[in-house]
Design a protein around this motif. Structure first.
Motif, PDB file in Angstrom:
ATOM      1  N   PRO A 147       0.846  -1.196   0.000  1.00 34.99           N
ATOM      2  CA  PRO A 147       0.000   0.000   0.000  1.00 34.99           C
ATOM      3  C   PRO A 147       0.890   1.258   0.000  1.00 34.99           C
ATOM      4  O   PRO A 147       1.830   1.357   0.782  1.00 34.99           O
ATOM      5  CB  PRO A 147      -0.793  -0.108   1.297  1.00 34.99           C
ATOM      6  N   HIS A 148       0.631   2.152  -0.900  1.00 37.90           N
ATOM      7  CA  HIS A 148       1.417   3.377  -0.991  1.00 37.90           C
ATOM      8  C   HIS A 148       0.606   4.455  -1.683  1.00 37.90           C
ATOM      9  O   HIS A 148      -0.454   4.194  -2.234  1.00 37.90           O
ATOM     10  CB  HIS A 148       2.724   3.116  -1.755  1.00 37.90           C
ATOM     11  N   GLU A 149       1.129   5.680  -1.628  1.00 36.08           N
ATOM     12  CA  GLU A 149       0.524   6.814  -2.320  1.00 36.08           C
ATOM     13  C   GLU A 149       1.606   7.539  -3.093  1.00 36.08           C
ATOM     14  O   GLU A 149       2.787   7.448  -2.767  1.00 36.08           O
ATOM     15  CB  GLU A 149      -0.129   7.763  -1.309  1.00 36.08           C
ATOM     16  N   HIS A 150       1.216   8.280  -4.098  1.00 36.64           N
ATOM     17  CA  HIS A 150       2.146   9.054  -4.907  1.00 36.64           C
ATOM     18  C   HIS A 150       1.883  10.534  -4.683  1.00 36.64           C
ATOM     19  O   HIS A 150       0.764  10.943  -4.364  1.00 36.64           O
ATOM     20  CB  HIS A 150       1.968   8.737  -6.400  1.00 36.64           C
ATOM     21  N   ASP A 151       2.927  11.343  -4.870  1.00 38.59           N
ATOM     22  CA  ASP A 151       2.752  12.793  -4.835  1.00 38.59           C
ATOM     23  C   ASP A 151       1.861  13.198  -5.993  1.00 38.59           C
ATOM     24  O   ASP A 151       1.796  12.532  -7.021  1.00 38.59           O
ATOM     25  CB  ASP A 151       4.099  13.501  -4.965  1.00 38.59           C
TER      26      ASP A 151
END
Length: 169
Positions: A147-151
């Motif tokens: 699980p991750h997010e991007h700028d």
């Protein structure tokens, strides 16, 4: 394709025929993906009940489909318990609702009926698990495993050459 010859069953009004039949299931195409029934042949309970104005057909069987998850494309398994009912009037006239498309020339098309009954019970999305997070829309990585997010400013590296050209102009 599995069919059942209705001439084998001679019922009077109020009588019932009940038996187990082996039905061949065909693969499904759903959302551009292929889902395979496992096993391909299932044992189904067929009940035919003769009334005064027509015949009622009941079909019950378990179905298991294997294919890709709608969100992450990993293997997904869907178990269904199918119950379908059809009616065929003795004298239907022009009324389509009093006939079943699965009775053709005194043969009940069990495979076609089973396929349509499964299609009617399918969920909108076949998932590997109810909480599947899917794939990251930016980088394509599996969000279940990482699980991750991007700028907000994240750019696809494949566009780097065009970005460099834009800066030169």
């Amino acid at each position: 394709m599995t069919t059942f010859d209705l001439r084998r069953v001679k019922l009077r009004p109020g009588e019932e025929y009940r038996d187990e039949h082996e039905i061949a299931l065909s693969p499904f195409e759903l959302g551009g993906q292929r889902y395979l029934p496992v096993p391909e042949n299932v044992s189904a309970e067929l009940v035919i009940t003769r009334g005064t104005s027509g015949t009622t057909f009941d079909l019950r069987f378990p179905a298991r489909l294997h294919g890709p998850c709608y969100r992450c494309l990993k293997d997904a398994v869907l178990d269904l318990s199918i119950h379908a009912r059809e009616y065929q009037a003795t004298s239907p006239g022009e009324a389509d609702e009093l006939t079943t498309p699965y009775v053709v020339d005194n043969h009940l098309r069990l495979s076609d009926w089973a396929r349509d009954a499964i299609a009617g019970d399918l969920p909108q999305q076949i998932l590997c698990r109810p909480d599947c997070a899917g794939l990251c829309p930016m980088c394509g990585e599996d969000l279940n495993e990482n699980p991750h997010e991007h700028d907000d400013e994240w750019t696809d590296p494949r566009w780097a050459a065009l970005e460099e050209l834009k800066e030169r102009l």
